[in-house]
Scaffold this motif. Structure first.
Motif, PDB file in Angstrom:
ATOM      1  N   PRO A   9     -25.147  14.099  30.052  1.00 20.82           N
ATOM      2  CA  PRO A   9     -26.155  14.452  31.016  1.00 20.82           C
ATOM      3  C   PRO A   9     -27.129  15.062  30.616  1.00 20.82           C
ATOM      4  O   PRO A   9     -28.340  14.923  30.942  1.00 20.82           O
ATOM      5  CB  PRO A   9     -25.343  15.032  32.084  1.00 20.82           C
ATOM      6  N   ALA A  10     -27.058  15.833  29.407  1.00 15.85           N
ATOM      7  CA  ALA A  10     -28.052  16.837  28.694  1.00 15.85           C
ATOM      8  C   ALA A  10     -29.262  15.640  28.144  1.00 15.85           C
ATOM      9  O   ALA A  10     -30.331  16.236  28.181  1.00 15.85           O
ATOM     10  CB  ALA A  10     -27.599  17.470  27.786  1.00 15.85           C
ATOM     11  N   CYS A  11     -28.895  14.605  27.988  1.00 18.28           N
ATOM     12  CA  CYS A  11     -29.859  13.582  27.460  1.00 18.28           C
ATOM     13  C   CYS A  11     -30.924  13.342  28.783  1.00 18.28           C
ATOM     14  O   CYS A  11     -31.936  12.645  28.490  1.00 18.28           O
ATOM     15  CB  CYS A  11     -29.338  12.437  26.798  1.00 18.28           C
ATOM     16  N   LEU A  12     -30.556  13.656  29.855  1.00 22.38           N
ATOM     17  CA  LEU A  12     -31.514  13.407  31.109  1.00 22.38           C
ATOM     18  C   LEU A  12     -32.418  14.413  31.155  1.00 22.38           C
ATOM     19  O   LEU A  12     -33.423  14.413  32.050  1.00 22.38           O
ATOM     20  CB  LEU A  12     -30.689  13.255  32.556  1.00 22.38           C
ATOM     21  N   THR A  13     -32.278  15.672  30.530  1.00 23.12           N
ATOM     22  CA  THR A  13     -33.070  16.888  30.783  1.00 23.12           C
ATOM     23  C   THR A  13     -34.116  17.043  29.804  1.00 23.12           C
ATOM     24  O   THR A  13     -34.993  17.787  29.681  1.00 23.12           O
ATOM     25  CB  THR A  13     -32.126  18.218  30.869  1.00 23.12           C
ATOM     26  N   GLU A  22     -41.115   7.459  27.335  1.00 25.15           N
ATOM     27  CA  GLU A  22     -39.826   7.805  26.978  1.00 25.15           C
ATOM     28  C   GLU A  22     -39.364   8.761  27.689  1.00 25.15           C
ATOM     29  O   GLU A  22     -39.200   9.963  27.582  1.00 25.15           O
ATOM     30  CB  GLU A  22     -39.611   8.175  25.417  1.00 25.15           C
ATOM     31  N   SER A  23     -39.042   8.251  29.056  1.00 28.35           N
ATOM     32  CA  SER A  23     -38.709   9.110  30.451  1.00 28.35           C
ATOM     33  C   SER A  23     -37.157   9.455  30.623  1.00 28.35           C
ATOM     34  O   SER A  23     -36.432   8.464  30.359  1.00 28.35           O
ATOM     35  CB  SER A  23     -39.328   8.853  31.478  1.00 28.35           C
ATOM     36  N   PRO A  24     -36.724  10.368  31.211  1.00 28.26           N
ATOM     37  CA  PRO A  24     -35.376  10.151  31.688  1.00 28.26           C
ATOM     38  C   PRO A  24     -34.981   9.315  32.670  1.00 28.26           C
ATOM     39  O   PRO A  24     -33.702   8.804  32.629  1.00 28.26           O
ATOM     40  CB  PRO A  24     -35.283  11.599  32.475  1.00 28.26           C
ATOM     41  N   ALA A  25     -36.086   8.487  33.200  1.00 26.50           N
ATOM     42  CA  ALA A  25     -35.465   7.554  34.215  1.00 26.50           C
ATOM     43  C   ALA A  25     -35.145   6.259  33.397  1.00 26.50           C
ATOM     44  O   ALA A  25     -34.212   5.450  33.916  1.00 26.50           O
ATOM     45  CB  ALA A  25     -37.000   6.976  34.692  1.00 26.50           C
ATOM     46  N   ALA A  85     -42.970  15.291  22.339  1.00 29.17           N
ATOM     47  CA  ALA A  85     -43.021  16.819  23.023  1.00 29.17           C
ATOM     48  C   ALA A  85     -41.705  17.328  23.289  1.00 29.17           C
ATOM     49  O   ALA A  85     -40.488  16.544  23.167  1.00 29.17           O
ATOM     50  CB  ALA A  85     -43.731  16.819  24.419  1.00 29.17           C
ATOM     51  N   MET A  86     -41.548  18.385  23.403  1.00 28.90           N
ATOM     52  CA  MET A  86     -40.084  19.210  23.932  1.00 28.90           C
ATOM     53  C   MET A  86     -40.278  19.935  24.938  1.00 28.90           C
ATOM     54  O   MET A  86     -41.305  20.637  25.196  1.00 28.90           O
ATOM     55  CB  MET A  86     -39.887  20.139  22.762  1.00 28.90           C
ATOM     56  N   SER A  87     -39.342  19.978  25.937  1.00 27.96           N
ATOM     57  CA  SER A  87     -39.253  20.634  27.044  1.00 27.96           C
ATOM     58  C   SER A  87     -38.069  21.423  26.964  1.00 27.96           C
ATOM     59  O   SER A  87     -37.201  21.473  25.872  1.00 27.96           O
ATOM     60  CB  SER A  87     -38.993  19.705  28.190  1.00 27.96           C
ATOM     61  N   PRO A  88     -37.609  22.296  27.750  1.00 35.76           N
ATOM     62  CA  PRO A  88     -36.502  23.315  27.740  1.00 35.76           C
ATOM     63  C   PRO A  88     -35.089  22.614  27.545  1.00 35.76           C
ATOM     64  O   PRO A  88     -34.279  22.913  26.821  1.00 35.76           O
ATOM     65  CB  PRO A  88     -36.448  24.127  28.945  1.00 35.76           C
ATOM     66  N   GLY A  89     -35.040  21.411  27.737  1.00 37.17           N
ATOM     67  CA  GLY A  89     -33.693  20.708  27.730  1.00 37.17           C
ATOM     68  C   GLY A  89     -33.791  19.791  26.388  1.00 37.17           C
ATOM     69  O   GLY A  89     -32.588  18.892  26.073  1.00 37.17           O
ATOM     70  N   SER A  90     -34.653  19.787  25.725  1.00 37.61           N
ATOM     71  CA  SER A  90     -34.784  18.711  24.694  1.00 37.61           C
ATOM     72  C   SER A  90     -34.256  18.992  23.406  1.00 37.61           C
ATOM     73  O   SER A  90     -33.529  18.334  22.725  1.00 37.61           O
ATOM     74  CB  SER A  90     -36.360  18.640  23.867  1.00 37.61           C
ATOM     75  N   PRO A 122     -32.951  11.994  23.173  1.00 32.62           N
ATOM     76  CA  PRO A 122     -34.466  11.142  22.396  1.00 32.62           C
ATOM     77  C   PRO A 122     -33.622   9.939  21.302  1.00 32.62           C
ATOM     78  O   PRO A 122     -32.644  10.192  20.849  1.00 32.62           O
ATOM     79  CB  PRO A 122     -34.833  12.336  21.450  1.00 32.62           C
ATOM     80  N   PRO A 123     -34.395   8.933  21.288  1.00 29.08           N
ATOM     81  CA  PRO A 123     -34.049   8.048  20.039  1.00 29.08           C
ATOM     82  C   PRO A 123     -34.157   8.539  18.709  1.00 29.08           C
ATOM     83  O   PRO A 123     -34.523   9.703  18.354  1.00 29.08           O
ATOM     84  CB  PRO A 123     -34.906   6.834  20.343  1.00 29.08           C
ATOM     85  N   GLY A 124     -33.928   7.934  17.659  1.00 27.70           N
ATOM     86  CA  GLY A 124     -33.857   8.483  16.366  1.00 27.70           C
ATOM     87  C   GLY A 124     -34.433   7.615  15.131  1.00 27.70           C
ATOM     88  O   GLY A 124     -34.779   8.274  14.215  1.00 27.70           O
TER      89      GLY A 124
END
Ligand SMILES: [Zn+2]
Length: 307
Positions: A9-13, A22-25, A85-90, A122-124
């Motif tokens: 679930p962290a991959c959604l944050t 490249e969105s959580p959606a 970009a990075m958000s707090p969940g990234s 995120p992808p790799g």
């Protein structure tokens, strides 16, 4: 044996803003479609472990790892590259995404499941040892491949990448490793425009012109890639499964159908069954029309499950 489906679930944050493709959606749409459909009940579903730094350091430079950790914001959003970009969940999402591959390898080698799909973001495949690029922080597939070879002493592997963008990170990681047969199709010319000519005999590139359909990749497979696999006899297969060559994708300009992905996955499975006891890990990479993406992933998974 079943197919493992590994996600967290962290991959959604991990959120790069409302306009970012490249969105959580993307991952949410995949999970939602699978939960409603017939495959979910037949999958072996796992919550991803967190990769350890030692796993990441098998591919990435120590200074780069420290930079990424320090960059991760507590609030808001910070740019880690021109398009990433990075958000707090990234940071947590990136560690879990890398962890999926380690877990998939362990599960297959210990016979918990036959093959696995890592529903990661995120992808790799654009991440280089010391560079964030193309929505990617850590090279999930490279990390898993190195872990596999160090832990289970597997020598010959095959990496297949059918994302619409060429995987510059994978080229950087495996260019000097002839035990890795590397088969990559991508739109050309197109992002990232860095390594579009194969420089080594273990690398087979299929640059595809914009507006072409899936006929070409089927031809490349039958004319060249299948023979390359048979000569290499890989003991384990990895797929960088990007679905942005799909005709509905807003970023890619190829016109593959969902059935093309089924065809290609089934073709890969035949070779994996023949040479590698079916051992195969597939990683989600691109795919930016959420509906087409969810449909393609479901089709890809059905093929992995032998349905
Ligand atoms: Zn892509």
């Amino acid at each position: 044996m079943k197919t493992g489906f590994i996600y967290h679930p962290a991959c959604l944050t991990h959120d790069m803003g409302p306009e970012h493709p490249e969105s959580p959606a993307r991952l949410a749409a995949i999970i939602e479609r699978l939960e409603r459909g017939p495959l979910w009940a037949e999958l072996d579903i796992y919550t991803a472990h967190r990769a350890e730094d030692r796993h990441l350091l098998a591919i990435h430079h120590p200074r780069y790892l420290e930079q990424i950790k320090q960059l991760a914001p507590q609030h808001g959003m910070i740019h880690a590259g021109p398009d990433t970009a990075m958000s707090p969940g990234s940071l947590e999402a990136a560690y879990r995404a890398a962890g999926t591959g380690i877990q998939a390898v362990d599960g297959i080698m210990n016979h918990f499941y036959r093959n696995a799909f890592c529903a990661t973001r995120p992808p790799g495949h654009h991440a280089e040892p010391a560079t964030t690029m193309g929505f990617c922080f850590f090279h999930n597939l490279g990390i898993a491949a190195r872990y596999l070879r160090q832990t289970y002493h597997i020598k010959r592997i095959c990496v297949i990448d059918f994302d619409v963008h060429q995987d510059n990170g994978t080229v950087e990681i495996f260019r000097d490793d002839p035990d890795v047969l590397f088969l990559s199709s991508f739109q050309h010319p197109f992002y990232p425009n860095s390594h579009w000519q194969a420089e080594h005999p273990h690398m087979h590139f299929a640059p595809l012109a914009a507006d072409t359909d899936g006929t070409e990749i089927r031809d490349v497979w039958q004319r060249e890639w299948r023979a390359a696999i048979r000569a290499h006899q890989p003991e384990f297969f990895f797929i960088s499964a990007g679905f942005d060559a799909h005709e509905d994708d807003p970023l890619g300009e190829l016109n593959w159908s969902t059935e093309d992905y089924r065809w290609l996955t089934e073709a890969i499975m035949v070779e994996a069954d023949t040479y590698a006891q079916g051992r195969l890990v597939s990683f989600l990479e691109g795919g930016y029309d959420v509906q087409a993406l969810a449909e393609c992933v479901e089709t890809h998974l059905a093929a992995l499950m032998g349905r």
